[in-house]
Enzyme design. Structure first.
Site, PDB file in Angstrom:
ATOM      1  N   GLY A   1       0.806  -1.215   0.000  1.00 41.09           N
ATOM      2  CA  GLY A   1       0.000   0.000   0.000  1.00 41.09           C
ATOM      3  C   GLY A   1       0.838   1.263   0.000  1.00 41.09           C
ATOM      4  O   GLY A   1       1.816   1.387  -0.749  1.00 41.09           O
ATOM      5  N   CYS A   2       0.457   2.195   0.856  1.00 44.91           N
ATOM      6  CA  CYS A   2       1.104   3.510   0.894  1.00 44.91           C
ATOM      7  C   CYS A   2       2.588   3.438   1.248  1.00 44.91           C
ATOM      8  O   CYS A   2       3.336   4.364   0.952  1.00 44.91           O
ATOM      9  CB  CYS A   2       0.384   4.419   1.891  1.00 44.91           C
ATOM     10  SG  CYS A   2      -1.316   4.827   1.407  1.00 44.91           S
TER      11      CYS A   2
END
Length: 350
Positions: free
Chosen positions: A142-143
């Site tokens: 993800g991020c």
């Protein structure tokens, strides 16, 4: 110049063609959720409070008003993600001034769609890279994926006998939008996430930010903080409002540990390249590390102009940082948080 030390030679970025104002997306969501989400009017200010002005999406707005199967959305992901990845990677390679034969490895980071073989196999061919180029696809960070990608690229540089690593990140967050999910988490995610791709060329020596060290932290029993729930319609966003409080609680110690392990003081770090996860996340970074607004200027600029593009966003910030900050051979910190729940740090000099 740091001879033999892995350095970011160049960054390239790309966004899809549909550029939408935040106020238009807010109006669209208000119409879509009006009859199904309790206290909608009380929740809608998250769009203004996000500090986002415009975002880029891979499909026109009306596409998101209709239900789509996971298979349909993923087919779009495979095509659009490959196109954006090619654009960003080609730009990074050209800016770095390296040839295809100079690249020994490709790291491909994405968490918003699936493909087997992964898209790096097609990138190697479309970019004209050698067929013996090493491949490392990374999914699920993800991020945090952009900072992790920089860290892993730097580590692999030491074993590639002078070859460069091409890091490619691409996220089409909008394709995970769940038309029938009327939860607050989905509304908040819809106010933040966007689509984009970024790439970086990392090689030993050169004139870019020199990667000195990296540090990963996994917080035990925090799997519910951020991630995907796999539902019939695809990937359903899961994240907690506790993220800013976690940053305030743990980040000073984590940054201190990174600095301490390299024999430097926290005050020796003068540059900050952070993932713009949202206005509250950036505020928590600033508060916990006692940073002036100027230190996070590039992160706020990327947030305003692009929204949160998950793993790709931090490379957009790095691109602006390299273009606007003169190298003074001082320490800097790259920082992002992602599913796990985890924190990723990279210490560099620029």
């Amino acid at each position: 110049m740091h001879v033999g030390v892995p350095q970011v030679l160049a960054v390239g970025t790309a966004v899809p063609p549909y550029c939408l104002r935040q106020e238009d997306i807010k109006g669209f969501v208000a119409t879509l959720f009006r009859d199904s989400l309790h206290n909608l009017d009380r929740l809608l200010p998250v769009f203004e409070n996000s500090l986002i002005a415009v975002r880029h999406l891979s499909q026109p707005l009306e596409w998101y008003a209709q239900p789509h199967t996971f298979a349909e959305a993923n087919r779009i992901y495979e095509q659009a993600a490959l196109e954006l990845a090619e654009q960003a990677a080609s730009q990074a390679i050209e800016r770095a001034g390296v040839g295809a034969a100079d690249i020994g490895m490709i790291i491909f980071v994405s968490s918003t769609g699936i493909a087997t073989p992964t898209l790096d196999a097609r990138l190697i061919q479309s970019l004209g890279l050698p067929p013996n180029t090493c491949r490392l696809p990374v999914w699920g960070l993800g991020c945090a994926g952009g900072v992790t990608g920089i860290a892993r690229a730097a580590q692999f540089c030491y074993s590639l006998k002078g070859k460069a690593v091409l890091l490619v990140t691409v996220e089409l967050c909008s394709l995970t939008f769940q038309r029938g999910d009327y939860s607050k988490a989905n509304l908040v995610g819809t106010s933040l996430f966007a689509d984009g791709a970024a790439a970086a060329v990392i090689a030993p020596g050169g004139y870019g930010p020199a990667i000195i060290d990296s540090y990963s932290t996994l917080f035990p029993d925090t799997e519910d903080i951020m991630g995907w729930d796999v539902v019939d319609g695809g990937l359903q966003v899961r994240f907690s409002r506790d993220i800013p409080s976690i940053i305030r609680r743990y980040l000073p110690e984590l940054a201190g540990t990174m600095c301490g392990s390299n024999g430097i003081a926290a005050d020796d770090v003068v540059h900050y390249v952070v993932h713009p996860g949202g206005a509250k996340v950036l505020g928590a970074y600033a508060e916990s590390l006692a940073l002036s607004a100027d230190k996070l200027r590039n992160a706020y600029t990327v947030l305003a102009g692009y929204g949160n593009m998950s793993s790709a966003s931090v490379l957009f910030v790095l691109e602006r940082f390299m273009a606007t900050v003169k190298p003074v051979d001082r320490y800097g910190l790259m920082l992002a948080l992602g599913p796990g729940f985890s924190a990723e740090q990279v210490l560099f000099r620029w």
